[in-house]
Design an enzyme around this catalytic site. Structure first.
Site, PDB file in Angstrom:
ATOM      1  N   GLY A  88       0.792  -1.217   0.000  1.00 22.33           N
ATOM      2  CA  GLY A  88       0.000   0.000   0.000  1.00 22.33           C
ATOM      3  C   GLY A  88       0.825   1.268   0.000  1.00 22.33           C
ATOM      4  N   HIS A  89       2.161   1.169  -0.016  1.00 20.75           N
ATOM      5  CA  HIS A  89       3.015   2.367   0.117  1.00 20.75           C
ATOM      6  C   HIS A  89       4.162   2.325  -0.865  1.00 20.75           C
ATOM      7  CE1 HIS A  89       5.500   5.435   2.248  1.00 20.75           C
ATOM      8  NE2 HIS A  89       4.330   5.862   2.630  1.00 20.75           N
ATOM      9  N   PHE A  90       4.111   2.526  -2.003  1.00 21.85           N
ATOM     10  CA  PHE A  90       2.977   2.746  -2.885  1.00 21.85           C
ATOM     11  C   PHE A  90       3.078   1.700  -3.975  1.00 21.85           C
ATOM     12  CE2 PHE A  90       4.248   6.822  -1.052  1.00 21.85           C
ATOM     13  CZ  PHE A  90       3.066   7.245  -0.482  1.00 21.85           C
TER      14      PHE A  90
END
Length: 156
Positions: free
Chosen positions: A59-61
Site C-alpha cells: 500500500g506504500h505505494f
C-alpha cells in the site's frame, strides 16, 4: 546459544537469532536483520535488507514502492535497543524501549526494494533509564534519513 561473533577492530556482529533474544520485536515489525560494528555504550550499525516482499509495499505505494519514513525511524530505534542491551548486559534482555522524542528527523531520499539500509546509531548520553541517540540511515554512502531521538528502557 550465543551467536555473537567478534570481528576484531570492527566490533561485534549480532545475528537475527540473537537480536530476537535481545529485543521483543517480531515479524512483521522487526526492522533489523543484523547489527554490525557494535561497540557497547558507543555505537552500532543495524542492517535492514529491504525486499519487495515487505508487507508495507502493498500500500506504500504499489506503483512506486517506498519504505515509510516512520519505519526507518523504527529501525533506528531497534538498532539503538540492541546497543542498549549490549551495553547493559543480560538483565536488559527483552525489556521494552519506548520513544520519548524524535527530533530533527530528515528524509533525504526514498528507500525502496533492493536497498540495503545501514542504520548508524551513536549514543549521545544516558541518565538512568533514559538514553539519547543520533542516527543516520544510509544506502551505500548516500544519506537517506537522519534523526536524533530519546528512549526510555522499561521492564515489561
Amino acid at each position: 546459544m550465543n551467536t555473537m561473533v567478534s570481528v576484531g577492530e570492527t566490533g561485534k556482529v549480532i545475528d537475527i537469532n540473537r537480536i530476537m533474544e535481545m529485543i521483543p520485536h517480531r515479524y512483521p515489525f522487526l526492522m533489523v536483520d543484523k547489527v554490525v560494528d557494535v561497540f557497547a555504550d558507543v555505537s552500532a550499525v543495524g542492517i535492514k535488507n529491504v525486499t519487495i516482499n515487505e508487507p508495507f509495499f502493498q500500500g506504500h505505494f504499489p506503483s512506486r514502492p517506498v519504505m515509510p519514513g516512520v519505519l526507518i525511524i523504527e529501525a533506528m530505534a531497534q538498532t539503538a535497543a540492541v546497543l542498549v542491551v549490549e551495553t547493559l548486559g543480560p538483565s536488559a534482555e527483552g525489556k521494552l524501549v519506548y520513544f520519548m522524542s524524535v527530533d530533527s528527523a530528515r528524509f533525504r531520499k526514498p528507500v525502496g526494494p533492493g536497498d540495503q539500509l545501514a542504520i548508524h546509531v551513536f549514543k549521545e548520553r544516558s541518565r538512568g533509564n533514559v538514553w539519547k541517540f543520533r542516527a543516520e540511515a544510509k544506502v551505500g554512502d548516500t544519506l537517506m534519513a537522519e534523526a536524533t531521538y530519546a528512549a526510555m528502557i522499561l521492564d515489561n
